[in-house]
Design a protein around this motif. Structure first.
Motif, PDB file in Angstrom:
ATOM      1  N   ALA A  18       0.819  -1.220   0.000  1.00  7.75           N
ATOM      2  CA  ALA A  18       0.000   0.000   0.000  1.00  7.75           C
ATOM      3  C   ALA A  18       0.852   1.268   0.000  1.00  7.75           C
ATOM      4  N   PRO A  19       1.846   1.406   0.884  1.00 11.37           N
ATOM      5  CA  PRO A  19       2.652   2.640   0.833  1.00 11.37           C
ATOM      6  C   PRO A  19       3.477   2.762  -0.439  1.00 11.37           C
ATOM      7  N   SER A  70       1.015   3.630  -3.357  1.00  5.91           N
ATOM      8  CA  SER A  70       0.362   4.936  -3.245  1.00  5.91           C
ATOM      9  C   SER A  70       1.201   6.017  -3.904  1.00  5.91           C
ATOM     10  N   ASP A  75      -2.486   7.245  -5.378  1.00  4.76           N
ATOM     11  CA  ASP A  75      -3.764   6.734  -4.885  1.00  4.76           C
ATOM     12  C   ASP A  75      -3.587   6.272  -3.448  1.00  4.76           C
ATOM     13  N   GLY A  76      -4.217   6.978  -2.532  1.00  7.33           N
ATOM     14  CA  GLY A  76      -4.092   6.611  -1.134  1.00  7.33           C
ATOM     15  C   GLY A  76      -5.227   5.767  -0.608  1.00  7.33           C
ATOM     16  N   GLY A 116      -6.788   2.989  -2.690  1.00  9.42           N
ATOM     17  CA  GLY A 116      -6.850   1.658  -3.288  1.00  9.42           C
ATOM     18  C   GLY A 116      -7.985   1.440  -4.256  1.00  9.42           C
ATOM     19  N   ARG A 119      -5.037  12.884 -10.358  1.00  9.55           N
ATOM     20  CA  ARG A 119      -4.599  12.934  -8.965  1.00  9.55           C
ATOM     21  C   ARG A 119      -3.287  13.708  -8.866  1.00  9.55           C
ATOM     22  N   VAL A 133       5.044   9.254   1.278  1.00 13.13           N
ATOM     23  CA  VAL A 133       4.787   7.934   0.706  1.00 13.13           C
ATOM     24  C   VAL A 133       6.066   7.271   0.219  1.00 13.13           C
ATOM     25  N   LEU A 139       1.161  12.706  -1.036  1.00 15.10           N
ATOM     26  CA  LEU A 139      -0.051  12.867  -1.835  1.00 15.10           C
ATOM     27  C   LEU A 139      -0.505  14.318  -1.754  1.00 15.10           C
TER      28      LEU A 139
END
Length: 416
Positions: free
Chosen positions: A170-171, A174, A179-180, A182, A274, A302, A327
């Motif tokens: 995930a980190p 991202s 994209d934080g 998912g 984004r 991130v 982000l």
């Protein structure tokens, strides 16, 4: 037609526009590229500040992309690659190394210890990771045709949970996807994973802008800079109005801008975008380290990398350049105090004396690739109007290059 300025006017000298112009030339068509900026590259630019090369956003070039292998002289770019792996830093500042043993055999013991310490060797974790990752190594066409879902939902379905997901995947993703939450297409993310598994991304030693500058030197690419396009009139002989009052005519127009500008110029349906912020620090008190660092304990940063250790040309001799990416949402950039706190923990250093060289807030960093969206969208948006860009293919350098080639082919068919 004797009253036209070129066969094709290409709006935008980003990767898609430059590739389109070169492909049009090879098809025997003249192309004139207009760009609002003063240099090629679009979102890929490098600022030189006090001798430091600071890309506008943390960007990497992956030599495994098929379009890069086909259209880019990677050797001429003097590509410098980062360490193949990551350092995962926990809340106390402890860094665990996960490195590819085929490239870093000396780090194999540390990698095994780190994997065990992070709980990555548990059978359930291994099975979940394999179920998600292995399809990325199969045929691309099969991967492109698989049912799609949001990344987080597919991880839930396949059992990708625990530290593998929360502290690593995930980190890391991202920052790659901006994209934080998912909700990016899992089908697309597996294509991204495939590119990372096939090769190690890197940067030209003179900064990422060396890449579009190479594309701009290709025969047949004629770029006029500081030429902001305000309006396009579609028709049998489309007209392009530039901010200085000039009106240019052509047999066709390709709009090769980002998604937001493309929607404004063509009224075509495009993706939202984004944002990311990248902080560039002149650092001290850290040893050279070419590995990307991510936080396994949350935070605003991130990823962070010591760019002068990856590519020495990014900093003056004897000085250290560190980037940190966060982000960028509707509330604006993260607070500097929060960024410094994270960076200090991630590097295990006091950062009070670190100087911010520049901060780049890139509100249009990447188009959204939502679950269920096509990996290849229609290009023709009018009688003699075509769009191109990473919002028409995948949101990547690969997508931009492919889109530019597709746009040139579409124009050639249109003009007969």
């Amino acid at each position: 037609m004797s009253d036209i300025d070129a066969d094709v006017i290409v709006v935008g000298a980003g990767i898609a526009g430059l590739r389109c112009a070169a492909a049009l030339h090879r098809r025997g068509l003249t192309a004139r590229v207009l760009d609002a900026d003063t240099a090629p590259g679009g979102r890929i630019r490098t600022d030189v500040v006090d001798g430091f090369r600071c890309d506008r956003g943390f960007q990497l070039l992956n030599p495994s992309y098929p379009a890069v292998r086909r259209h880019v002289d990677v050797d001429a770019l003097d590509l410098r690659t980062a360490g193949r792996g990551v350092r995962v830093v926990d809340g106390s500042g402890r860094a665990r190394t996960l490195a590819d043993p085929t490239r870093h055999p000396g780090l194999l013991p540390a990698t095994v210890r780190s994997a065990a310490g992070l709980g990555l060797l548990r059978p359930r974790t291994v099975v979940g990771a394999a179920r998600w990752a292995l399809p990325a190594l199969g045929p691309v066409r099969r991967l492109e045709s698989t049912p799609d879902a949001a990344l987080a939902d597919d991880w839930d379905r396949l059992g990708v949970r625990g530290p593998l997901r929360e502290s690593i995947l995930a980190p890391f993703l991202s920052g790659v996807l901006a994209d934080g939450v998912g909700d990016t297409s899992d089908r697309y993310v597996r294509l991204v994973l495939r590119s990372f598994l096939l090769a190690t991304p890197g940067v030209p030693d003179r900064g990422m802008q060396a890449f579009p500058e190479q594309l701009a030197r290709v025969e047949g690419v004629d770029v006029t800079y500081s030429a902001r396009v305000e309006r396009i009139a579609d028709g049998a002989v489309p007209e392009v109005r530039v901010a200085d009052g000039t009106t240019l005519r052509a047999r066709a127009v390709v709009v090769a801008t980002d998604a937001v500008d493309a929607a404004a110029l063509t009224s075509a349906e495009t993706s939202p975008m984004r944002g990311l912020s990248t902080w560039w620090f002149e650092a001290d008190g850290v040893k050279p380290d070419p590995f990307l660092r991510i936080s396994g304990a949350g935070g605003v940063v991130v990823n962070t990398a010591q760019m002068s250790a990856v590519a020495p040309g990014y900093a003056p001799a004897g000085r250290t350049l560190v980037q940190a990416t966060t982000l960028l949402g509707k509330d604006g950039p993260a607070a500097e105090a929060d960024v410094r706190a994270d960076v200090g923990r991630l590097w295990g250093a006091s950062v009070a004396s670190w100087r911010v060289i520049v901060r780049h807030d890139v509100s249009r960093a990447l188009p959204v690739q939502a679950a269920g969206s096509s990996l290849r969208r229609p290009l023709r948006t009018g009688e003699r109007l075509v769009t191109a860009g990473d919002h028409r293919d995948t949101p990547s350098i690969q997508g931009a290059l492919v889109s530019g080639g597709r746009a040139a082919a579409a124009v050639a068919r249109m003009l007969g």
